[in-house]
Design a protein around this motif. Sequence first.
Motif, PDB file in Angstrom:
ATOM      1  N   GLN A 128       0.811  -1.212   0.000  1.00 20.57           N
ATOM      2  CA  GLN A 128       0.000   0.000   0.000  1.00 20.57           C
ATOM      3  C   GLN A 128       0.848   1.267   0.000  1.00 20.57           C
ATOM      4  O   GLN A 128       0.563   2.218  -0.746  1.00 20.57           O
ATOM      5  CB  GLN A 128      -0.930  -0.012   1.221  1.00 20.57           C
ATOM      6  N   THR A 177      -5.118  -2.872  -7.721  1.00 14.78           N
ATOM      7  CA  THR A 177      -5.993  -2.567  -6.590  1.00 14.78           C
ATOM      8  C   THR A 177      -7.427  -2.987  -6.900  1.00 14.78           C
ATOM      9  O   THR A 177      -7.911  -2.806  -8.019  1.00 14.78           O
ATOM     10  CB  THR A 177      -5.940  -1.062  -6.273  1.00 14.78           C
ATOM     11  N   ARG A 179     -11.405  -2.623  -6.609  1.00 12.72           N
ATOM     12  CA  ARG A 179     -12.464  -1.641  -6.336  1.00 12.72           C
ATOM     13  C   ARG A 179     -13.642  -2.363  -5.696  1.00 12.72           C
ATOM     14  O   ARG A 179     -14.272  -3.220  -6.311  1.00 12.72           O
ATOM     15  CB  ARG A 179     -12.900  -0.967  -7.625  1.00 12.72           C
ATOM     16  N   VAL A 180     -13.935  -2.023  -4.452  1.00 13.96           N
ATOM     17  CA  VAL A 180     -15.055  -2.642  -3.724  1.00 13.96           C
ATOM     18  C   VAL A 180     -16.373  -2.017  -4.161  1.00 13.96           C
ATOM     19  O   VAL A 180     -17.347  -2.716  -4.464  1.00 13.96           O
ATOM     20  CB  VAL A 180     -14.864  -2.484  -2.201  1.00 13.96           C
ATOM     21  N   VAL A 184     -14.445   3.182  -2.844  1.00 11.74           N
ATOM     22  CA  VAL A 184     -13.969   2.256  -1.809  1.00 11.74           C
ATOM     23  C   VAL A 184     -13.074   1.213  -2.471  1.00 11.74           C
ATOM     24  O   VAL A 184     -13.508   0.526  -3.403  1.00 11.74           O
ATOM     25  CB  VAL A 184     -15.132   1.564  -1.072  1.00 11.74           C
ATOM     26  N   GLU A 186      -9.638  -1.797  -2.057  1.00 11.31           N
ATOM     27  CA  GLU A 186      -8.999  -2.771  -1.176  1.00 11.31           C
ATOM     28  C   GLU A 186      -7.591  -3.064  -1.668  1.00 11.31           C
ATOM     29  O   GLU A 186      -7.369  -3.324  -2.851  1.00 11.31           O
ATOM     30  CB  GLU A 186      -9.836  -4.062  -1.164  1.00 11.31           C
ATOM     31  N   ASN A 188      -4.545  -5.063  -2.670  1.00  9.37           N
ATOM     32  CA  ASN A 188      -4.746  -6.339  -3.361  1.00  9.37           C
ATOM     33  C   ASN A 188      -3.456  -7.018  -3.802  1.00  9.37           C
ATOM     34  O   ASN A 188      -3.484  -7.977  -4.566  1.00  9.37           O
ATOM     35  CB  ASN A 188      -5.641  -6.112  -4.597  1.00  9.37           C
ATOM     36  N   TYR A 235     -14.435  -6.627  -8.911  1.00 13.63           N
ATOM     37  CA  TYR A 235     -13.861  -6.989  -7.610  1.00 13.63           C
ATOM     38  C   TYR A 235     -13.632  -8.492  -7.502  1.00 13.63           C
ATOM     39  O   TYR A 235     -12.569  -8.929  -7.054  1.00 13.63           O
ATOM     40  CB  TYR A 235     -14.788  -6.524  -6.488  1.00 13.63           C
ATOM     41  N   LYS A 239      -9.879 -10.319  -6.894  1.00 14.87           N
ATOM     42  CA  LYS A 239      -9.553 -11.155  -5.739  1.00 14.87           C
ATOM     43  C   LYS A 239      -9.189 -12.572  -6.166  1.00 14.87           C
ATOM     44  O   LYS A 239      -8.325 -13.212  -5.557  1.00 14.87           O
ATOM     45  CB  LYS A 239     -10.724 -11.184  -4.751  1.00 14.87           C
TER      46      LYS A 239
END
Length: 254
Positions: A128, A177, A179-180, A184, A186, A188, A235, A239
């Motif tokens: 991050q 990254t 996207r939630v 927003v 997360e 990743n 998303y 993940k």
Amino acid sequence: IMKKIAVLLIFALTLVSCMPDDTQNTPGDGTTSVLTLKFTHNWEGVELSPANFGSLEYTNENGDLMSITKLKYLVSNIRFHVVGGGTVVAPGYLLIDAQDPTSTIITNTVVIPNGVYQKLTFTFGFNQDDNAENYPDLNSANWNWPEELGGGYHFMQLEGQYNTNEGPAPYALHYGTARVSEGVFEVNHFNAEIDENVTIGPATTIEIAMDVSEWFKDPNTWDLNEFNVDLMGNYEAQKMIQENGYSVFDFGGL
């Protein structure tokens, strides 16, 4: 700073111990060697070379016949873990292009204490904090991740085609990254770990091997008919790529 992004790594090596001023876990006799890192790529043990790119010759776990036309990825913060504790850390990053041999062999760059290390770890992509920094060389390489999807940089671009009933269709596993929802995001990235002893001595070359087939199989069987293009803002897809990445790397058999 990097004159050619595919070649140079900001690799200012430092020795980091688990406890302050603890030097007893430094491996070997205090001598050092220059280390070469070689990144290789295979499909279930069969070498993936530039000559193979574009050929519909790979069958993934889902049974999709596919090709690979592009494979580029970012690795950072390579760490050699000392037996008994402590790490030798090579901070910085590399942008690897599987079709460019000058980016996959990093020669005469890392000076490292000789001895036995119990494992090697590195960040796939950026953590991050690193992902929040600005890197002009990555910007000029069009490696940015869109701000509306969390910003920062790509971790990987894996592209090609796969067979459908209507003929070949494109896929593009672009990873970064997650996207939630609107605004927003997360973190990743993942931390790759090769949990095997490695001995460093004079003129050592370490092969870090990526089995590309693992991106499509473990733990998520990847169906290219469902997840093919426009995955950067998906998303679930982001993940799944992250989860499948943990089994991708191993030491090669140099």
